[in-house]
Design a protein around this motif. Sequence first.
Motif, short mmCIF file in Angstrom:
data_model
loop_
_atom_site.label_atom_id
_atom_site.label_comp_id
_atom_site.label_asym_id
_atom_site.label_seq_id
_atom_site.Cartn_x
_atom_site.Cartn_y
_atom_site.Cartn_z
N ASP A 1 7.68 10.48 2.72
CA ASP A 1 8.76 11.47 2.79
C ASP A 1 9.61 11.09 4.00
OD1 ASP A 1 10.33 13.69 2.44
OD2 ASP A 1 8.84 15.12 3.18
N ALA A 2 10.63 10.27 3.78
CA ALA A 2 11.39 9.69 4.89
C ALA A 2 12.55 10.59 5.31
CB ALA A 2 11.92 8.31 4.49
N TYR A 3 12.74 10.71 6.62
CA TYR A 3 13.77 11.56 7.20
C TYR A 3 14.70 10.76 8.11
CZ TYR A 3 11.28 15.79 5.73
OH TYR A 3 10.69 16.78 4.98
N ALA A 4 15.99 11.14 8.11
CA ALA A 4 16.97 10.57 9.02
C ALA A 4 16.95 11.35 10.34
CB ALA A 4 18.37 10.64 8.40
N TYR B 1 13.14 2.47 0.98
CA TYR B 1 11.90 1.74 0.68
C TYR B 1 10.68 2.63 0.90
CZ TYR B 1 8.12 -1.68 1.21
OH TYR B 1 6.94 -2.36 1.09
N LEU B 2 10.66 3.36 2.00
CA LEU B 2 9.51 4.22 2.29
C LEU B 2 9.36 5.30 1.23
CD1 LEU B 2 9.78 4.56 6.17
CD2 LEU B 2 8.18 3.16 4.86
N ARG B 3 10.47 5.84 0.76
CA ARG B 3 10.38 6.84 -0.31
C ARG B 3 9.83 6.23 -1.59
NH1 ARG B 3 16.01 8.70 1.57
NH2 ARG B 3 15.54 10.40 3.02
N GLU B 4 10.24 5.01 -1.88
CA GLU B 4 9.79 4.34 -3.11
C GLU B 4 8.28 4.13 -3.11
OE1 GLU B 4 11.22 3.35 -5.90
OE2 GLU B 4 13.24 4.03 -5.43
N PRO C 1 0.83 -1.21 0.00
CA PRO C 1 0.00 0.00 0.00
C PRO C 1 0.87 1.26 0.00
CG PRO C 1 -0.87 -1.60 1.55
CD PRO C 1 0.45 -2.15 1.08
N ARG C 2 0.51 2.24 -0.82
CA ARG C 2 1.33 3.42 -0.97
C ARG C 2 0.97 4.50 0.05
NH1 ARG C 2 4.68 3.48 -4.97
NH2 ARG C 2 4.93 5.76 -4.83
N GLY C 3 1.96 5.30 0.37
CA GLY C 3 1.77 6.38 1.31
C GLY C 3 1.19 7.61 0.65
N ASP C 4 0.84 8.59 1.49
CA ASP C 4 0.23 9.83 0.99
C ASP C 4 1.21 11.00 1.01
OD1 ASP C 4 0.49 10.35 3.68
OD2 ASP C 4 -1.65 10.65 4.06
N VAL D 1 5.30 -2.58 7.93
CA VAL D 1 5.52 -1.14 8.15
C VAL D 1 4.80 -0.33 7.08
CG1 VAL D 1 7.25 0.69 8.16
CG2 VAL D 1 7.71 -1.45 9.36
N ALA D 2 4.97 -0.72 5.82
CA ALA D 2 4.33 -0.01 4.72
C ALA D 2 2.81 0.00 4.86
CB ALA D 2 4.73 -0.65 3.39
#
Length: 270
Positions: free
Chosen positions: A84-87, A77-80, A51-54, A238-239
């Motif tokens: 919008d993934a942050y460190a 992976y989350l960006r793909e 499932p894709r994020g918003d 997680v996704a």
Amino acid sequence: MAPGPGGSPGSGSPGARRLRPPGLGLLLAEARGILEFNASLLLSPLLLRAPRGDGHAVLALPGFLASDLSMVPMRRYLREIGHDAYAWKMGRNIGGVSRMRSALRDRLAEIYGATGRKVSIVGWSLGGVYARDLALQAPEMVRYVVTLGSPFANDVRATNATRLYEALSGDAVEDYSELRTAIAGDLPVPTTSIYSRTDGIVNWQTCRLRPSDRAENIAVHLASHVGLGVNAAALWAVADRLAQPEGEFRQFDRSGPFAIAYAPPEHAQS
């Protein structure tokens, strides 16, 4: 945070029995983490069908002794899949829950201010303990919390890293009992705890939260502690969790492509 009568998740009765860290066999078997990573690479076409994020922000917090480098596969992976993934940008995680609180809240506020939206937090091991604390400190900025092999409940000394954590962080696990009890309790935001009964670092019983109408446990069969953040079944979970609309929560559907990898669900408690 030892387990209370019956060993219920999240309970903290001081007179309860102690848990043991995972045995030597499970500890040595942690080397299989590289196999979990390789398997995820092979299964990447399937993982990209999750499932894709918003587009909302997700802050990824590394485990004890790890740095942002350990979370690169997770963030990529989350960006793909549309997040919008942050460190965390704080170097190597050498521990200290109380010591890190202010800096972590500042990082969360920075991302929240830059995006204008609530931030989900994914924390691996000790990073998940930080994530739960952030949700308690600033629920107005947190959308969802996912922990991976995080020892926040019951007897949190039952890990093979406790002595090293205390030596490097300067924190004794017995200190800050009020804070530890709060982190082990119910959160004001939806949350999922992902863990494995074959974890060689953390006793899995320290990772279990109290199931409710917005909190759940997901046990991944045969996963290692060092591989949990790159394990294909864990990544899919997680996704799926982060793809839920803000303010909504549904229990995880184990009938997906990695169904065989998950233990049966626990029933929510009233």
